[in-house]
Design an enzyme around this catalytic site. Structure first.
Site, PDB file in Angstrom:
ATOM      1  N   GLY A 726      32.389  20.154  24.973  1.00  0.00           N
ATOM      2  CA  GLY A 726      32.515  21.548  24.598  1.00  0.00           C
ATOM      3  C   GLY A 726      33.630  22.254  25.335  1.00  0.00           C
ATOM      4  O   GLY A 726      34.429  22.966  24.735  1.00  0.00           O
ATOM      5  N   THR A1031      32.220  29.000  20.600  1.00  0.00           N
ATOM      6  CA  THR A1031      32.871  28.071  19.676  1.00  0.00           C
ATOM      7  C   THR A1031      33.122  26.714  20.307  1.00  0.00           C
ATOM      8  O   THR A1031      33.242  25.713  19.604  1.00  0.00           O
ATOM      9  CB  THR A1031      34.200  28.652  19.179  1.00  0.00           C
ATOM     10  OG1 THR A1031      35.028  28.948  20.303  1.00  0.00           O
ATOM     11  CG2 THR A1031      33.973  29.915  18.373  1.00  0.00           C
ATOM     12  N   CYS A1032      33.238  26.684  21.645  1.00  0.00           N
ATOM     13  CA  CYS A1032      33.492  25.385  22.275  1.00  0.00           C
ATOM     14  C   CYS A1032      32.305  24.449  22.109  1.00  0.00           C
ATOM     15  O   CYS A1032      32.453  23.231  22.119  1.00  0.00           O
ATOM     16  CB  CYS A1032      33.824  25.568  23.755  1.00  0.00           C
ATOM     17  SG  CYS A1032      32.551  26.430  24.674  1.00  0.00           S
ATOM     18  N   PHE A1033      31.066  25.051  21.957  1.00  0.00           N
ATOM     19  CA  PHE A1033      29.870  24.214  21.744  1.00  0.00           C
ATOM     20  C   PHE A1033      29.367  24.308  20.310  1.00  0.00           C
ATOM     21  O   PHE A1033      28.301  23.787  20.016  1.00  0.00           O
ATOM     22  CB  PHE A1033      28.756  24.657  22.704  1.00  0.00           C
ATOM     23  CG  PHE A1033      29.043  24.317  24.140  1.00  0.00           C
ATOM     24  CD1 PHE A1033      28.938  23.018  24.589  1.00  0.00           C
ATOM     25  CD2 PHE A1033      29.416  25.305  25.039  1.00  0.00           C
ATOM     26  CE1 PHE A1033      29.194  22.705  25.919  1.00  0.00           C
ATOM     27  CE2 PHE A1033      29.685  24.998  26.358  1.00  0.00           C
ATOM     28  CZ  PHE A1033      29.578  23.698  26.810  1.00  0.00           C
TER      29      PHE A1033
END
Length: 1064
Positions: A726, A1031-1033
């Site tokens: 992530g 958004t990274c995860f």
């Protein structure tokens, strides 16, 4: 005492011996003196004799002291002249060229006299002297001929002498100009004198006059500017024709004429431009037809080919083409023989053509690398030879060679218009019959054994051989054939009438009967059609192809692409042509080439229906299974025509290739318990700088492996959290978003907001190294299956795939994707009917570089080269090439270098430019909410049947529009497009977590928060908070709303305001 006697005796004997030797030496000296005296007396006597003869000759010739003075000798009695010439040949040296020249002049003047007493010809009228006179005439004419072999036409003085000798030869090989034969008395003598001249001409021929004439013609014509005047050239050709005419055009003499005269470089070209009377003479005597009749004889052809070098076989062919083009009647009568002879001549040249340079090859301006040496004069004559060869693909020649097919097409068109229905009822009936018969096998209108097929395939074989042999004129040939308004439409009509799907069954059956063999003439037709169509379609702009539809209509392209797609697939899949043969076969390569041009045009601007390019002969699963098993033919098809398999399957194959490489490099836990990883530390305020510093020099293997990221926040403290892809995804997305921001000036945007490298990126320090880094980062996202919402300009994607180097690529086609205004201007220039000089354009362009005007030359010295009607097509293509390639060449190459360091470029050859964009950014299809729900994970007490979750899915499915669904996806994953292989392949998986506090207070899931979420216990009302995301995860943080309407409103507000781009 006895000793003294012995000594005296010895002395006496020695003296006697010496005296004897002296006497012998004296005798030798005396004999030598006598011999010397005899030789000297003989020499002096001969000199006096020669001097006397020379005096007699000079007295006869009366050579003027000043060479510029007009020569007007007093004519002596012919018999005296005859005797003096006998002495001349006996005594005067052959090197005395001046006296011989004036002797020739004297004889010409004497023949021009009507006085029987002084005319040299009159000696032949006495029985006593006729035979010696004939021999003397032969000697004079042969010496005159040999003189022609030594003189240099480029010299003014030598040219005067050449004219004299030619006049002499012309005068004494025909009695037509002998004045003493004029009148009634002379008419009776003319036949006999004509026979006498034929005898003399035969003698000259046997001695080798044709070889001398060939050398003279070559020296005078094989140069940048020919030196022969009309009179000189006419004399030489007249002289060359006389033996032929006297022998009634016998095969032997015609062979000699072909070998020595018609093989002179561009001889017919110079005759047609300089000596029109000679051209008329060649036509009158049907030289073209006679030559064809001779060369269609196999034995004669072999003799000619064995005697001619490849260079001169080419010149002979060019002269025959020009002669046939001029003698149109003969060409019409002997079209078939003409094509047979042309093919044989081309094949004889082809034997010496090599594919590459070596120590044994020489460069030829028409044939390329050639295994025979080429002298300088031939090189200088080649522009004229090329002009003759170009007649072979001229409008008149094409119409003539394809006349039978033209008649067939016109006849069938007339029939179709004549049988139009007379009433609506009949029209309905006709439609019904057509519909009923469409399911049945349609009989072909043209059969392979018909005269139409035979007459059409022969010129196709001729042009096919020309394309293979005349390698340096390939573009010229294709241009002449493809821009001809007649040829391509009638060839397409032939293919269409060959049977269903353009006679696909016919071609496959022929290959089935003889695998790998494309000898049948109909394959020449297919090859020529594909080669010329490819050349044409590449040059067509969108207006010409889609709007004007000049040569082909859009249904034609659909039908054509369907035929070629099936032909290429079935030929390989069914083993009708093995892979090695397909590699060098012009039938396969030309078909594949045209197929790929049509596919690329369709990819840029579609003219076919969905799934048009897919092959239904075999299931995709079976095909991919064969590919997995390593079947060579399937691998070849995947390399050549990957579009026959659905895009989805190719994406799966791409992901498999990545997975296999990771396993091979030991980069996965399934292979290695602790795969090697790279840890980088990145400050929030310096994401690009820190990433570039730590990753730019990272080896390729490490870039493909696991990269872990530790963020440093704004206060300089380590951010907490474990990177499970992530944080790296966040780093990757942040880096890509920043480097592709046009404000950084690494990339610019087109009018359609598509990205491409900036030509002024050099304002950034180490800009090329930065481009390489950007290429690596984008490739890493692609390698890991992370979709990024970066829209590239189509032309840049084409360059990323390496397709701009393909022969099927045209810069002008893709220019609108970069600069629509420039594309419009260049299209205007391309179609401009007026004089291009009025526009005052040059082969250069100006560029505004940071307020400074820079001029770039499109070709060396381009600022001084004006754009004209003749070179405007080259100009527009060079301009398009400059704007899309040359201007950003260094930046593009650096980007591609970085990209290739991570992703194997061979894997990308399965995709077109639009498909590569999908691979990078996902598909434009509507978000499949059901698929997303099936692959969603829940946290914080939420579960699949939770009330709020049901509301959420119901809102997404029924209430949000298509664009809003994309905005939602962008809100939670940073990309508005779904993964190509569905949400099962989204990394990390999409998840929803129940939250009751703001992001800065959120500490993650606890036992209490999970229980509250699960039992829907509200600590306080969530109505004031918006949904947020990480958004990274790929994580949606969703408050536990009390009403569905509140959830819908808050969600809409959040996705439209982009408030979700926050970091947990």
């Amino acid at each position: 005492m006895f000793a003294k006697i012995d000594t005296k005796k010895g002395q006496f004997l020695e003296q006697t011996k010496a005296a004897r030797a002296e006497r012998a030496q004296e005798r030798v000296k005396e004999k030598a003196a006598q011999k010397i005296q005899a030789v000297a007396r003989g020499f002096l006597c001969r000199q006096r004799f020669k001097k006397g003869i020379s005096h007699d000759v000079d007295k006869l010739l009366q050579i003027p002291g000043d060479k510029e003075e007009e020569y007007k000798p007093t004519l002596l009695p012919a018999l005296e002249v005859f005797q003096t010439i006998k002495k001349y040949f006996f005594a005067v040296d052959e090197g005395d060229t001046v006296r011989f020249e004036y002797l020739c002049r004297y004889l010409l003047i004497s023949v021009d006299s009507d006085n029987l007493r002084t005319s040299y010809v009159s000696v032949a009228m006495t029985k006593k002297h006729v035979l010696p006179w004939i021999q003397q005439l032969k000697d004079i004419l042969w010496r005159s001929s040999t003189m022609l072999g030594c003189l240099k036409p480029e010299s003014h003085n030598d040219m005067k002498v050449i004219t004299v000798h030619l006049r002499l030869l012309i005068t004494f090989t025909s009695p037509a100009s002998w004045k003493i034969l004029k009148g009634k008395t002379g008419e009776a003598l003319t036949p006999g004198m004509s026979q006498l001249c034929n005898n003399v001409m035969g003698h000259l021929n046997s001695k080798g006059i044709y070889k001398i004439l060939q050398g003279l013609l070559t020296r005078g014509l094989a140069r940048p500017k020919p030196v022969f005047t009309r009179a000189t050239l006419t004399a030489i050709i007249t002289l060359a024709l006389r033996p032929l005419m006297s022998a009634n055009f016998s095969d032997n003499l015609l062979t000699v004429f072909l070998l020595h005269i018609l093989s002179v470089p561009a001889i017919i070209y110079h005759i047609s431009h300089t000596a029109h009377e000679c051209m008329s003479s060649l036509i009158t005597h049907r030289i073209f037809k006679r030559c064809l009749d001779l060369m269609t004889n196999e034995q004669s052809t072999r003799i000619i080919f064995n005697s001619l070098e490849g260079n001169y076989a080419l010149c002979l062919m060019a002269n025959l083409i020009h002669l046939g083009y001029t003698e149109l009647e003969g060409l019409v009568e002997n079209t078939l023989n003409f094509m047979i002879v042309m093919i044989r001549l081309l094949e004889s040249c082809k034997m010496y053509v090599q594919n590459k340079r070596s120590n044994l090859t020489h460069w030829h301006p028409v044939l390329g690398w050639f295994s025979q040496n080429t002298d300088q004069s031939l090189h200088e004559a080649m522009p004229y030879v090329v002009k003759q060869l170009q007649l072979l693909w001229s409008e008149r020649m094409i119409r003539l060679l394809f006349s039978v097919l033209l008649e067939y097409v016109e006849a069938t068109q007339n029939n179709s218009t004549a049988h139009s229905p007379s009433s609506p009822t009949r029209n309905i009936l006709k439609k019904a019959l057509v519909k009923a018969s469409s399911s049945k096998t349609v009989n072909p209108k043209i059969k392979l054994d018909s005269s139409v097929a035979t007459s059409t395939c022969m010129p196709c074989a001729l042009y096919r051989t020309a394309l293979q042999t005349l390698s340096q004129l390939r573009s010229d040939i294709l241009g002449g054939l493809s821009y001809n308004e007649t040829l391509l439409p009638i060839l397409w009509r032939f293919l269409s009438d060959l049977g269903p799907s353009c006679g696909l069954k016919t071609f496959l059956d022929l290959l089935g009967q003889a695998p790998n063999s494309t000898i049948h003439p109909v394959f020449s037709l297919l090859t020529l059609f594909c080669e010329t169509s490819s050349h044409l379609i590449i040059t067509l702009d969108d207006m010409e192809m889609y709007e004007q539809q000049k040569v082909f209509k859009m249904p034609d392209f659909v039908k054509m692409s369907e035929f070629l797609n099936l032909f290429v697939f079935r030929v390989i899949w069914h083993g009708l042509m093995d892979i090695q043969t397909a590699g060098w076969s012009d039938v396969f390569s030309s078909s594949w080439n045209l197929l790929m041009i049509l596919h690329e045009r369709d990819a840029r601007r579609s003219y076919t229906q969905n799934h048009h390019w897919l092959v239904r002969d075999v299931k995709a699963s079976h095909f991919m299974g064969e590919l997995e098993r390593g079947r060579k033919t399937v691998q070849f098809l995947m390399q050549k025509v990957p579009h026959i398999i659905p895009f989805h399957e190719r994406v799966i194959l791409f992901r498999k290739n990545v997975a296999k490489e990771k396993d091979a490099l030991g980069l996965t836990e399934s292979v290695c318990t602790s795969p090697q990883s790279t840890l980088i530390t990145v400050h929030r305020s310096r994401i690009v700088e820190d990433g570039y510093r730590q990753l730019a020099q990272l080896p390729s293997r490490a870039m493909k492996g696991v990269i872990r990221v530790k963020f440093i926040n704004e206060q300089g403290l380590d951010e907490a959290g474990i990177d499970q892809d992530g944080v790296f995804k966040e780093f990757l997305e942040e880096t890509i978003a920043r480097v592709f921001d046009p404000a950084l000036n690494l990339f610019k945007v087109t009018s359609e907001q598509k990205l491409y490298p900036s030509s002024t990126s050099y304002i950034q320090e180490n800009h090329l190294a930065l481009f390489e880094f950007v290429g690596k980062m984008l490739a890493k996202a692609l390698y890991e299956g992370i979709v990024v919402d970066i829209p590239f300009a189509p032309f840049f994607l084409t360059q990323l795939l390496g397709r701009q180097q393909s022969s099927t690529y045209s810069s002008l086609d893709e220019l609108p994707s970069l600069d629509p205004e420039l594309a419009k201007s260049l299209t205007y220039i391309k179609h401009y009917d007026g004089d291009m000089c009025d526009l005052e354009l040059t082969f250069s362009c100006d560029e505004d570089c940071m307020g400074r005007l820079e001029t770039h030359e499109l070709v060396p010295g381009g600022k001084a080269i004006s754009v004209t009607n003749e070179n405007k097509i080259r100009y527009v293509h060079l301009m398009a090439h400059f704007r899309m390639y040359r201007q950003i060449k260094e930046q593009t190459l650096a980007f591609i270098r970085g990209f290739k360091a991570v992703v194997n470029p061979d894997w990308l050859q399965m995709f077109s430019a639009p498909e590569l964009q999908k691979l990078i950014s996902g598909d434009n299809m509507e978000v499949d909410i059901e698929d997303l729900r099936r692959h969603t994970q829940y946290y914080g007490g939420y579960h699949n049947n939770h009330k709020v979750i049901n509301w959420l899915w119901d809102i997404l499915e029924k209430d949000l529009t298509f664009p809003e669904k994309g905005l939602f996806l962008k809100f939670v994953t940073s990309c508005s497009k779904p993964p190509l292989l569905g949400f099962a392949n989204l990394e990390p998986p999409f998840s929803i977590r129940c939250v009751e506090v703001s992001d800065d207070q959120d500490t993650g899931d606890t036992v209490g928060s999970v229980l509250k979420g699960f039992f829907n216990i509200k600590k306080k009302d969530a109505g004031g908070r918006l949904p947020t995301s990480s958004t990274c995860f790929n994580l949606l943080k969703l408050p536990n709303y009390s009403k569905k309407s509140i959830l819908r409103d808050k969600l809409r507000y959040a996705i439209h305001s982009h408030s979700g781009f926050e970091i947990s």
